[in-house]
Write an enzyme that holds these catalytic residues in place. Structure first.
Site, mmCIF file in Angstrom:
data_model
loop_
_atom_site.group_PDB
_atom_site.id
_atom_site.type_symbol
_atom_site.label_atom_id
_atom_site.label_comp_id
_atom_site.label_asym_id
_atom_site.label_seq_id
_atom_site.Cartn_x
_atom_site.Cartn_y
_atom_site.Cartn_z
ATOM 1 N N HIS A 13 42.984 44.790 45.428
ATOM 2 C CA HIS A 13 42.351 45.598 46.471
ATOM 3 C C HIS A 13 42.927 47.005 46.565
ATOM 4 C CE1 HIS A 13 40.088 42.192 48.072
ATOM 5 N NE2 HIS A 13 41.110 41.502 47.625
ATOM 6 N N HIS A 15 46.825 35.067 46.597
ATOM 7 C CA HIS A 15 45.481 34.593 46.239
ATOM 8 C C HIS A 15 45.545 33.262 45.481
ATOM 9 C CE1 HIS A 15 41.511 34.868 44.180
ATOM 10 N NE2 HIS A 15 41.176 35.571 45.246
ATOM 11 N N GLU A 21 50.869 40.109 46.353
ATOM 12 C CA GLU A 21 49.714 41.003 46.241
ATOM 13 C C GLU A 21 50.156 42.358 46.774
ATOM 14 O OE1 GLU A 21 45.979 39.584 47.938
ATOM 15 O OE2 GLU A 21 46.546 37.547 47.434
HETATM 16 C C1 PLP Z 1 39.277 39.010 44.140
HETATM 17 C C2 PLP Z 1 40.666 38.712 43.773
HETATM 18 C C3 PLP Z 1 40.970 38.158 42.530
HETATM 19 C C4 PLP Z 1 39.910 37.704 41.571
HETATM 20 O O1 PLP Z 1 39.386 38.777 40.849
HETATM 21 P P1 PLP Z 1 37.989 38.546 40.104
HETATM 22 O O2 PLP Z 1 37.894 39.697 39.162
HETATM 23 O O3 PLP Z 1 36.950 38.549 41.161
HETATM 24 O O4 PLP Z 1 38.087 37.235 39.409
HETATM 25 C C5 PLP Z 1 42.294 38.003 42.205
HETATM 26 N N1 PLP Z 1 43.275 38.329 43.063
HETATM 27 C C6 PLP Z 1 43.016 38.846 44.277
HETATM 28 C C7 PLP Z 1 44.141 39.204 45.172
HETATM 29 C C8 PLP Z 1 41.703 39.042 44.676
HETATM 30 O O5 PLP Z 1 41.447 39.524 45.883
#
Ligand code: PLP
Length: 376
Positions: free
Chosen positions: A211, A135, A179
């Site tokens: 996720h 990300h 991730e």
């Molecule tokens: C959505 C997401 C984030 C950001 O999280 P927020 O709480 O929306 O700032 C960080 N890392 C990944 C992998 C994401 O999918």
């Protein structure tokens, strides 16, 4: 503003539009667990990250409402001044138990957690190896940290190992970034193997579980694993967290700038998040539903069976992705077109995400609409 700068901005926006990469904000209101209203049209959403539909759950709203009534909305200051509501401690204890780590620290969002953790732990003499698909906020953290950043091919252990062999020795500390479930592809990282590699090369692993929080984990987290996540997806709330050893968390409390120089989260959010975590603990069967739905969709579409609630449908071309998304909207479905730089060039796609409340009949209709476009 100088004429030069105005011309520059206008031109940059035109270029984005020409390349089908211009972004627009459109109004949406969530009207039921799976529906959105947009310009008087009701759409079934296969777009959001509210996998368990907890963003509007009665018990969670009640927890938030009660905290709002009791404590109010704002918290007046940073946690390190006088904004540290006791609910924080309760939440951090619960998170540490969930991840089987010694401690946890809550941040303002998942983005801020990644930024804070990576800039705090990694410095100029260090090496960061990041999966090619991590990300944006992990990359932003790595860039801000001034450590040396190298990317390994997506989920490619051999490539990661090769980089470790070639470069590890020249650096002080080393961090592997991944991730657990990739947000735009829905595939899983080989976590155990990466953790073993990290151990072998005296590196730490930072994983972003944005996720995956609701997919129950049983094994205790080893000390060289730092686990980041967000409340804004499966918990339907807002905020971010990191779970790690007590020593790392203590260090982060003293150095992670987004935790120190930003106002604490409102008490209603903390209360809602705690209640949502309890829900996940109480309802394992319900938590399996998003993935069941995603797998049902894969079966119908003859796509590789996903191990998460996310299914990418890659059409490569930006214009085509936008056209397919627009067509599905005319059929009553909201599925976003995902374009670079969110994903690599020539991999523009529709990203389908499934939630507990979708019905198989919704998915049947979605597949019929998709097929009618594809074979059109
Ligand atoms: C959505 C997401 C984030 C950001 O999280 P927020 O709480 O929306 O700032 C960080 N890392 C990944 C992998 C994401 O999918």
């Amino acid at each position: 503003m100088t004429q030069n700068f105005q011309t520059y901005l206008t031109q940059a926006l035109h270029d984005l539009k020409d390349r089908h990469l211009r972004r627009n904000l459109t109004n949406y209101i969530g009207t039921s667990p799976t529906e959105l209203t947009h310009a008087n049209q009701t759409l079934i959403s296969f777009a959001d990250n509210d996998y368990l539909n907890l963003s509007n759950h009665p018990a969670i709203k009640q927890a938030a409402a009660q905290a709002l009534e009791q404590y109010g909305m704002g918290v007046r200051a940073s946690r390190f001044v006088c904004g540290n509501h006791p609910l924080y401690e309760q939440l951090e204890t619960t998170l540490a138990a969930h991840c089987q780590t010694e401690a946890a620290l809550v941040f303002g969002s998942g983005y801020l957690t990644n930024l804070g953790v990576i800039t705090s732990l990694c410095q100029k003499p260090d090496l960061i190896l990041a999966d090619k698909y991590v990300h944006a906020c992990m990359i932003d953290g790595a860039l801000l940290s001034n450590a040396t950043l190298l990317r390994f091919k997506h989920n490619d252990l051999a490539h990661c190992q090769k980089l470790l062999q070639q470069h590890r020795q020249q650096y002080r500390h080393c961090f592997i970034l991944t991730e657990t479930i990739f947000s735009m592809d829905g595939d899983l990282a080989p976590l155990e193997d990466l953790l073993n590699l990290a151990k072998q090369y005296d590196a730490l692993m930072i994983s972003d579980d944005a996720h995956g929080l609701y997919q129950t984990q049983h094994a205790p987290t080893p000390k060289h694993h730092i686990r980041i996540g967000t409340f804004s997806k499966s918990l339907g709330s807002y905020g971010g967290y990191v779970c790690a050893s007590a020593l790392i968390i203590e260090y982060l409390k003293n150095t992670a700038r987004p935790a120190i120089y930003s106002t604490a989260l409102p008490a209603p959010l903390l209360a809602a998040t705690l209640r949502a975590l309890q829900f996940i603990k109480d309802e394992p069967a319900y938590c399996a539903r998003p993935i069941d739905h995603a797998q049902y969709f894969c079966q119908l579409m003859d796509l590789p069976i996903t191990q998460s609630a996310i299914v990418p449908y890659i059409v490569k071309d930006e214009e085509k992705a936008l056209a397919l998304s627009a067509f599905l909207q005319t059929q009553g479905f909201f599925v976003p077109a995902i374009r670079p730089p969110t994903i690599p060039k020539h991999t523009s796609r529709l990203r389908f995400s499934f939630s507990a409340s979708h019905q198989n009949s919704d998915i049947d209709r979605l597949v019929r609409a998709l097929r009618s476009f594809i074979y059109y």
